[in-house]
Motif scaffolding. Structure first.
Motif: not given
Length: 288
Positions: A192-213
Protein backbone atom coordinates in the motif's frame (compact mmCIF):
# COMPACT_ATOMS: atom_id res chain seq x y z
CA UNK A 1 -6.22 20.53 15.80
CA UNK A 2 -3.62 23.11 14.76
CA UNK A 3 -1.49 22.56 11.68
CA UNK A 4 1.79 20.76 12.10
CA UNK A 5 3.65 24.07 11.82
CA UNK A 6 1.69 25.75 14.62
CA UNK A 7 1.86 23.72 17.82
CA UNK A 8 3.28 23.97 21.30
CA UNK A 9 6.17 21.71 22.22
CA UNK A 10 9.80 20.99 21.44
CA UNK A 11 11.52 19.56 18.36
CA UNK A 12 15.11 18.32 18.32
CA UNK A 13 16.94 20.09 15.49
CA UNK A 14 20.63 19.65 14.68
CA UNK A 15 21.65 18.73 18.20
CA UNK A 16 19.41 20.87 20.38
CA UNK A 17 15.78 21.22 21.43
CA UNK A 18 14.00 24.23 19.93
CA UNK A 19 10.48 25.58 20.15
CA UNK A 20 8.12 23.74 17.78
CA UNK A 21 7.27 26.87 15.75
CA UNK A 22 10.97 27.75 15.39
CA UNK A 23 11.99 24.41 13.82
CA UNK A 24 12.34 25.82 10.31
CA UNK A 25 14.60 25.33 7.28
CA UNK A 26 15.64 27.67 4.48
CA UNK A 27 13.58 27.75 1.27
CA UNK A 28 16.72 26.78 -0.70
CA UNK A 29 17.30 23.57 1.24
CA UNK A 30 18.42 20.95 -1.24
CA UNK A 31 15.87 18.40 -0.02
CA UNK A 32 12.95 20.66 -0.90
CA UNK A 33 14.09 20.86 -4.52
CA UNK A 34 15.62 17.41 -5.12
CA UNK A 35 14.05 15.08 -2.50
CA UNK A 36 17.39 14.41 -0.82
CA UNK A 37 15.75 13.29 2.40
CA UNK A 38 15.28 10.09 4.41
CA UNK A 39 13.09 9.50 7.43
CA UNK A 40 11.73 7.06 9.97
CA UNK A 41 8.28 6.74 11.50
CA UNK A 42 8.20 5.12 14.95
CA UNK A 43 5.75 4.62 17.78
CA UNK A 44 6.29 4.80 21.51
CA UNK A 45 4.08 2.71 23.79
CA UNK A 46 4.13 3.27 27.54
CA UNK A 47 7.23 5.43 27.16
CA UNK A 48 9.26 2.95 25.09
CA UNK A 49 9.83 3.23 21.34
CA UNK A 50 9.16 -0.11 19.67
CA UNK A 51 12.19 -1.43 17.74
CA UNK A 52 13.85 1.94 18.27
CA UNK A 53 17.43 0.88 17.52
CA UNK A 54 16.37 -0.93 14.33
CA UNK A 55 14.74 2.29 13.13
CA UNK A 56 17.85 4.34 13.89
CA UNK A 57 20.03 1.82 12.06
CA UNK A 58 17.71 1.89 9.06
CA UNK A 59 17.83 5.69 8.98
CA UNK A 60 21.60 5.53 8.68
CA UNK A 61 21.36 2.82 6.01
CA UNK A 62 18.87 4.91 4.03
CA UNK A 63 21.22 7.88 4.16
CA UNK A 64 24.09 5.80 2.82
CA UNK A 65 21.92 4.53 -0.04
CA UNK A 66 21.33 8.19 -0.99
CA UNK A 67 25.07 8.95 -0.71
CA UNK A 68 24.17 11.11 2.28
CA UNK A 69 26.11 10.22 5.41
CA UNK A 70 24.08 11.14 8.48
CA UNK A 71 26.37 12.92 10.98
CA UNK A 72 24.95 11.22 14.07
CA UNK A 73 25.61 7.80 15.54
CA UNK A 74 22.83 5.36 16.42
CA UNK A 75 23.40 6.22 20.07
CA UNK A 76 23.03 9.94 19.37
CA UNK A 77 19.85 9.37 17.37
CA UNK A 78 18.46 7.27 20.21
CA UNK A 79 19.26 10.01 22.72
CA UNK A 80 17.60 12.64 20.52
CA UNK A 81 14.38 10.63 20.31
CA UNK A 82 14.25 10.14 24.06
CA UNK A 83 14.95 13.83 24.64
CA UNK A 84 11.97 14.75 22.47
CA UNK A 85 9.63 12.39 24.31
CA UNK A 86 10.81 13.70 27.67
CA UNK A 87 10.64 17.37 26.65
CA UNK A 88 7.07 16.98 25.42
CA UNK A 89 5.89 14.73 28.26
CA UNK A 90 4.85 11.96 25.86
CA UNK A 91 4.63 8.25 26.58
CA UNK A 92 2.34 7.06 23.75
CA UNK A 93 3.38 8.90 20.61
CA UNK A 94 4.42 8.81 16.99
CA UNK A 95 8.03 9.83 16.40
CA UNK A 96 9.30 11.22 13.11
CA UNK A 97 13.05 11.36 12.53
CA UNK A 98 14.12 13.06 9.30
CA UNK A 99 17.56 13.74 7.79
CA UNK A 100 18.07 15.89 4.73
CA UNK A 101 20.54 17.85 2.66
CA UNK A 102 20.22 21.44 3.76
CA UNK A 103 21.02 24.77 2.19
CA UNK A 104 24.68 25.35 1.40
CA UNK A 105 27.10 26.09 -1.39
CA UNK A 106 25.36 23.81 -3.91
CA UNK A 107 21.96 24.41 -5.48
CA UNK A 108 22.16 22.16 -8.53
CA UNK A 109 21.56 18.43 -8.53
CA UNK A 110 24.96 17.83 -6.91
CA UNK A 111 25.07 18.78 -3.24
CA UNK A 112 28.17 17.26 -1.68
CA UNK A 113 29.14 20.59 -0.07
CA UNK A 114 25.79 21.06 1.67
CA UNK A 115 25.35 20.02 5.30
CA UNK A 116 23.26 17.00 6.21
CA UNK A 117 20.78 18.02 8.89
CA UNK A 118 18.50 16.03 11.17
CA UNK A 119 15.38 16.65 13.21
CA UNK A 120 13.18 14.64 15.56
CA UNK A 121 9.55 15.46 16.32
CA UNK A 122 6.86 13.55 18.23
CA UNK A 123 3.12 13.88 18.64
CA UNK A 124 0.09 11.87 19.68
CA UNK A 125 -1.43 10.00 16.74
CA UNK A 126 -4.28 7.52 16.92
CA UNK A 127 -5.20 4.79 14.45
CA UNK A 128 -3.69 5.68 11.07
CA UNK A 129 -6.73 4.39 9.18
CA UNK A 130 -9.32 5.53 11.73
CA UNK A 131 -12.33 3.22 12.00
CA UNK A 132 -10.84 0.95 9.33
CA UNK A 133 -8.61 -0.55 12.02
CA UNK A 134 -11.71 -2.26 13.39
CA UNK A 135 -13.95 -2.60 10.35
CA UNK A 136 -11.45 -3.37 7.59
CA UNK A 137 -9.94 -0.82 5.22
CA UNK A 138 -11.10 -0.33 1.65
CA UNK A 139 -8.30 -0.01 -0.91
CA UNK A 140 -8.23 1.32 -4.44
CA UNK A 141 -5.78 -0.12 -6.98
CA UNK A 142 -3.25 2.56 -7.90
CA UNK A 143 -2.57 3.44 -11.52
CA UNK A 144 1.10 3.99 -10.64
CA UNK A 145 3.56 1.14 -10.10
CA UNK A 146 6.40 0.74 -7.64
CA UNK A 147 9.68 1.25 -9.53
CA UNK A 148 12.44 -1.22 -10.27
CA UNK A 149 15.38 -1.27 -7.83
CA UNK A 150 17.51 -0.58 -10.91
CA UNK A 151 15.93 2.88 -11.15
CA UNK A 152 15.85 4.02 -7.52
CA UNK A 153 17.09 2.69 -4.13
CA UNK A 154 13.88 0.93 -3.11
CA UNK A 155 15.36 -0.27 0.20
CA UNK A 156 15.77 3.33 1.41
CA UNK A 157 12.99 5.01 3.34
CA UNK A 158 13.43 8.08 1.20
CA UNK A 159 11.12 11.03 0.55
CA UNK A 160 11.25 10.73 -3.24
CA UNK A 161 9.77 7.24 -3.17
CA UNK A 162 6.58 8.62 -1.64
CA UNK A 163 5.62 11.02 -4.44
CA UNK A 164 3.40 8.45 -6.16
CA UNK A 165 2.11 7.35 -2.76
CA UNK A 166 0.67 10.81 -2.11
CA UNK A 167 -0.88 10.95 -5.58
CA UNK A 168 -2.35 7.46 -5.27
CA UNK A 169 -3.75 8.02 -1.80
CA UNK A 170 -5.43 11.25 -2.93
CA UNK A 171 -7.03 9.36 -5.82
CA UNK A 172 -8.13 6.57 -3.44
CA UNK A 173 -9.66 8.97 -0.92
CA UNK A 174 -11.59 10.68 -3.72
CA UNK A 175 -13.23 7.27 -4.35
CA UNK A 176 -14.10 6.77 -0.69
CA UNK A 177 -11.18 4.41 0.00
CA UNK A 178 -8.68 4.49 2.86
CA UNK A 179 -5.62 3.73 0.77
CA UNK A 180 -4.33 2.28 -2.49
CA UNK A 181 -2.61 -0.97 -3.43
CA UNK A 182 0.42 -0.76 -5.71
CA UNK A 183 1.56 -3.31 -8.22
CA UNK A 184 5.30 -3.31 -8.88
CA UNK A 185 7.05 -2.61 -12.17
CA UNK A 186 6.50 -6.26 -13.22
CA UNK A 187 2.81 -6.22 -12.40
CA UNK A 188 3.00 -8.16 -9.12
CA UNK A 189 1.19 -7.10 -5.93
CA UNK A 190 3.61 -5.05 -3.83
CA UNK A 191 2.32 -2.82 -1.01
CA UNK A 192 0.00 0.00 0.00
CA UNK A 193 1.11 3.64 0.03
CA UNK A 194 2.72 3.35 3.46
CA UNK A 195 2.25 -0.24 4.58
CA UNK A 196 3.13 -3.82 3.67
CA UNK A 197 0.37 -6.30 2.85
CA UNK A 198 -0.50 -9.88 3.90
CA UNK A 199 -3.12 -12.37 2.69
CA UNK A 200 -4.56 -15.59 4.14
CA UNK A 201 -5.68 -18.70 2.27
CA UNK A 202 -6.45 -22.10 3.81
CA UNK A 203 -4.79 -21.16 7.10
CA UNK A 204 -1.52 -20.06 5.49
CA UNK A 205 -0.19 -16.54 4.99
CA UNK A 206 1.12 -15.05 1.75
CA UNK A 207 3.03 -11.78 1.40
CA UNK A 208 5.03 -10.20 -1.42
CA UNK A 209 8.80 -10.63 -1.55
CA UNK A 210 10.35 -7.24 -0.63
CA UNK A 211 12.62 -7.13 -3.66
CA UNK A 212 11.21 -3.84 -5.00
CA UNK A 213 9.68 -2.42 -1.80
CA UNK A 214 10.79 -1.55 1.70
CA UNK A 215 11.12 -4.58 3.95
CA UNK A 216 9.19 -3.01 6.79
CA UNK A 217 10.27 -3.48 10.40
CA UNK A 218 6.65 -4.23 11.36
CA UNK A 219 6.44 -6.65 8.41
CA UNK A 220 9.47 -8.55 9.68
CA UNK A 221 8.05 -8.58 13.21
CA UNK A 222 4.71 -10.01 12.06
CA UNK A 223 6.35 -12.72 9.95
CA UNK A 224 8.36 -13.80 12.98
CA UNK A 225 5.27 -13.87 15.18
CA UNK A 226 3.30 -15.93 12.68
CA UNK A 227 6.08 -18.48 12.30
CA UNK A 228 6.46 -18.72 16.08
CA UNK A 229 2.75 -19.64 16.15
CA UNK A 230 3.38 -22.43 13.64
CA UNK A 231 1.62 -20.61 10.78
CA UNK A 232 3.21 -21.10 7.37
CA UNK A 233 4.26 -17.84 5.72
CA UNK A 234 4.96 -17.75 2.00
CA UNK A 235 7.08 -14.80 0.83
CA UNK A 236 6.51 -14.86 -2.90
CA UNK A 237 5.41 -12.99 -5.99
CA UNK A 238 1.63 -12.58 -6.05
CA UNK A 239 -0.47 -11.94 -9.14
CA UNK A 240 -3.38 -9.50 -8.83
CA UNK A 241 -5.91 -12.11 -9.97
CA UNK A 242 -4.91 -14.31 -7.02
CA UNK A 243 -6.72 -11.90 -4.69
CA UNK A 244 -10.00 -13.58 -5.65
CA UNK A 245 -8.91 -16.71 -3.80
CA UNK A 246 -7.61 -15.08 -0.62
CA UNK A 247 -9.91 -15.07 2.41
CA UNK A 248 -8.30 -12.50 4.71
CA UNK A 249 -6.01 -9.52 4.26
CA UNK A 250 -4.24 -7.00 6.46
CA UNK A 251 -1.71 -4.17 6.30
CA UNK A 252 1.31 -3.65 8.54
CA UNK A 253 3.43 -0.62 9.33
CA UNK A 254 4.54 1.51 12.24
CA UNK A 255 1.68 3.95 11.65
CA UNK A 256 -0.79 1.33 10.39
CA UNK A 257 0.20 -1.24 13.07
CA UNK A 258 -1.96 -4.23 11.99
CA UNK A 259 -5.00 -3.01 10.05
CA UNK A 260 -7.51 -5.47 8.53
CA UNK A 261 -8.54 -4.97 4.90
CA UNK A 262 -12.11 -5.63 3.82
CA UNK A 263 -11.88 -4.74 0.13
CA UNK A 264 -9.33 -4.09 -2.63
CA UNK A 265 -10.95 -2.96 -5.86
CA UNK A 266 -13.61 -5.59 -6.54
CA UNK A 267 -12.01 -8.20 -4.26
CA UNK A 268 -13.47 -8.67 -0.76
CA UNK A 269 -12.07 -10.24 2.42
CA UNK A 270 -13.33 -11.18 5.86
CA UNK A 271 -11.73 -10.06 9.11
CA UNK A 272 -10.98 -13.61 10.20
CA UNK A 273 -9.36 -15.31 13.17
CA UNK A 274 -5.76 -15.10 11.95
CA UNK A 275 -6.13 -11.37 11.28
CA UNK A 276 -7.77 -10.66 14.64
CA UNK A 277 -5.31 -12.83 16.56
CA UNK A 278 -2.16 -11.35 15.05
CA UNK A 279 -3.50 -7.81 15.52
CA UNK A 280 -4.19 -8.50 19.21
CA UNK A 281 -0.85 -10.21 19.73
CA UNK A 282 1.02 -7.35 18.07
CA UNK A 283 -0.79 -4.86 20.30
CA UNK A 284 0.28 -6.89 23.34
CA UNK A 285 3.88 -7.15 22.10
CA UNK A 286 4.42 -3.43 21.57
CA UNK A 287 3.04 -2.67 25.03
CA UNK A 288 4.91 -5.44 26.81
Amino acid sequence: MAGYDDRDGKIWLDGKLVEWRDANVHILSHALHYASSVFEGERAYNGKIFKSVEHSERLQASGKLLDMEIPYTVEEIEAAKQAVLDANGLTDAYIRVVAWRGAGEDMGVASSRNPVRMAVAAWTWGAYYGDAKMQGAKLDIAKWKRPSPETIPTQAKAAGLYMICTMSKHAAEAKGCSDALFLDYRGYVSEATGANIFFVKDGEVHTPIPDAILNGITRQTIIGMLRDKGITVHERRIQLEELEGFEQCWLTGTAAEVTPVGQIGDYTFTVGDITRDIAAEYEALVRA
